[in-house]
Design an enzyme around this catalytic site. Structure first.
Site, mmCIF file in Angstrom:
data_model
loop_
_atom_site.group_PDB
_atom_site.id
_atom_site.type_symbol
_atom_site.label_atom_id
_atom_site.label_comp_id
_atom_site.label_asym_id
_atom_site.label_seq_id
_atom_site.Cartn_x
_atom_site.Cartn_y
_atom_site.Cartn_z
ATOM 1 N N ASP A 1 -4.058 24.704 -18.896
ATOM 2 C CA ASP A 1 -3.540 25.365 -20.095
ATOM 3 C C ASP A 1 -4.619 25.431 -21.180
ATOM 4 O O ASP A 1 -4.493 26.197 -22.141
ATOM 5 C CB ASP A 1 -2.317 24.608 -20.635
ATOM 6 C CG ASP A 1 -1.035 25.422 -20.531
ATOM 7 O OD1 ASP A 1 -1.113 26.608 -20.187
ATOM 8 O OD2 ASP A 1 0.043 24.852 -20.814
ATOM 9 N N GLN B 1 5.021 22.080 -19.773
ATOM 10 C CA GLN B 1 5.624 23.253 -20.393
ATOM 11 C C GLN B 1 5.972 22.935 -21.850
ATOM 12 O O GLN B 1 6.682 21.974 -22.122
ATOM 13 C CB GLN B 1 6.879 23.677 -19.616
ATOM 14 C CG GLN B 1 7.529 24.943 -20.118
ATOM 15 C CD GLN B 1 6.645 26.177 -19.953
ATOM 16 O OE1 GLN B 1 5.930 26.322 -18.967
ATOM 17 N NE2 GLN B 1 6.667 27.064 -20.940
ATOM 18 N N LYS C 1 6.171 31.458 -13.601
ATOM 19 C CA LYS C 1 4.930 30.849 -13.125
ATOM 20 C C LYS C 1 5.042 30.454 -11.652
ATOM 21 O O LYS C 1 4.127 30.676 -10.859
ATOM 22 C CB LYS C 1 4.580 29.630 -13.992
ATOM 23 C CG LYS C 1 4.156 30.012 -15.415
ATOM 24 C CD LYS C 1 4.047 28.811 -16.354
ATOM 25 C CE LYS C 1 3.787 29.291 -17.785
ATOM 26 N NZ LYS C 1 3.803 28.193 -18.778
#
Lengths: 300, 300
Positions: free
Chosen positions: B122, B99, B55
């Site tokens: 997200d 994460q 990422k």
């Protein structure tokens, strides 16, 4: 062999009586425990007024305080959001419900999401639906009709794990939340809707069929798998000259043919309908219970 | 006839290049436009570190600022919620991503829901998922992998309306949100999972199959309908003595047999994988754009 009828009227009555007893018992030691629901109605759609009257009556019978606040059809969205906000902030109210549909100039999403999560006894707010749509999520309240359907299935001894469940209809109020509940109950769930090609191919393989499409007598017995469990959420009035009112209430399932194929089936009326109000009352009592527990913890 | 491979690598590269160009162009007239993502990582799971590195690299290539903040495995939930809150309140950050997975003593639901809705790139927060799970709801962000799957289907010219779509897997991160997106795109959607009885009966009838179960080569070609479109979200490492690393990346679909039956199929690697990061970057740029529009409106 004809299907067993799932008696929603009897199951709902038992739940309402149990709630009423539960409230009375708690009030013996805790007289301040007064579960209270506020219904906000905008406009005076006759259907909505009927539903509201049913809720008021059932709440009263169950010893639940129920206030109806009515606003004119011309109420603006921001006015309505202000009204909702005031009830959100009233500590004596444990459940807030905006009777749907709201007039077209008001956003249903804005309104349902404006109700405080911990008073959202209709379970339609994005936070409660979002938690329902996540596996680990624990919604404070489940939407009443979907919750009622799950109770009917449970009370009828239907095993959902691994079973093929088909939901016909994908509304936010019924079809979609029922599909999330069935998925969480480990059924394999298919959601069919007006765009579905070959609807019969899906219903014919289903162990459990839930129908919520608002089309009178649409699903025929020959579209069902022998032995299927059929839950009919439809409430449609069709002309009937033999009735004084000139009309008759029927579901989305063609009962006469379906009852010959299914193993269990909900009639209309007397199936899902009565459960919706019972689940609403249960949500209000749950909300009041949570409120009093929070208050107790706070004061301690 | 073998299936056409859906080239996720190429589609993702095109999207990333387009984002990079878009940012540069906007910066010519608006030098303050600096899309910025903060990644919060708790612990140092090697898988997670690999994903985070991917990422960071992709963001840098696309001219997106990306900061990694790492906390030890021992971080408590309330400490982590405090960290998230600080980034929520930092106006220079447009996207916040924790994460996953977080260590078992921390609630994933609490963490994903703590990210501010307007920075939830997200798309896992209950509000964004709740809006996705409602028909009228307009989530600010779609979860990256599901969004990537929809773009792959779109780019491949797949018509979903009325089609039979089967999603295998019901995770909050992939399976469930993909099923909501497919339903909103008018497909008839079935969600299958580990409890499903007769999985093949469902996949054999599907026009579109999306698999996200984390089982290497599980879905065989003979379980598919000839001409089906197959999207393989699986990323599984299996032992392979012929590789220097001793292992090889495969999907949840047995590619060699499936490619002979399907009309279009995503390979692993090179299918869905690259799309996830591209969609994350797109969400960050969308968030920054929204932020700058809001600021402009506020200052005006």
């Amino acid at each position: 062999m004809t299907a067993t009828k799932i008696d929603g009227t009897a199951i709902a009555r038992r739940i309402r009586e149990s709630l009423s007893a539960q409230i009375k018992k708690r009030q013996e030691t805790d007289p301040e425990f007064k579960p209270s629901l506020t219904i906000i109605q905008v406009g005076d759609k006759p259907d909505s007024s009927t539903y509201v009257r049913m809720k008021l009556k059932a709440a009263e019978e169950a010893n639940i305080i129920c206030n109806l606040v009515r606003y004119p059809e011309s109420t603006t969205e921001s006015e309505l959001l202000g009204h909702i906000n005031r009830v959100n902030n009233d500590p004596s109210v444990h459940g807030v419900l905006v009777q749907l549909p709201v007039p077209p100039h008001i956003s249903e999403l804005a309104v349902t999401s404006a109700v405080a999560d911990e008073k959202d006894v209709d379970g339609f707010g994005v936070v409660n639906i979002g938690k329902l749509a996540k596996r680990g999520g624990k919604p404070l309240f489940l939407p009443c009709t979907p919750k009622g359907v799950m109770v009917l299935l449970q009370e009828s001894g239907v095993n959902l794990k691994g079973k093929n469940a088909v939901v016909v209809g994908r509304s936010d109020i019924v079809g979609s939340p029922i599909s999330y509940l069935l998925k969480n109950a480990d059924a394999t769930v298919t959601v069919c809707h007006r765009q579905t090609e070959g609807l019969e191919d899906f219903t014919k393989r289903a162990d459990v069929v839930v129908v919520a499409i608002g089309k009178p007598n649409y699903i025929k017995g020959e579209w069902l798998k022998p032995g299927a469990v059929v839950i009919d959420v439809g409430t449609n009035y069709i002309p009937d000259g033999s009735k004084k009112s000139g009309q008759r209430l029927v579901g989305d399932v063609d009962f006469d043919s379906a009852v010959e194929v299914a193993s269990q089936i909900t009639p209309v009326p007397g199936g899902v309908g009565p459960m919706t109000v019972a689940m609403l009352l249960q949500n209000v009592v749950d909300s009041a219970t949570n409120y009093f527990e929070r208050e107790k913890a706070r004061k301690f």
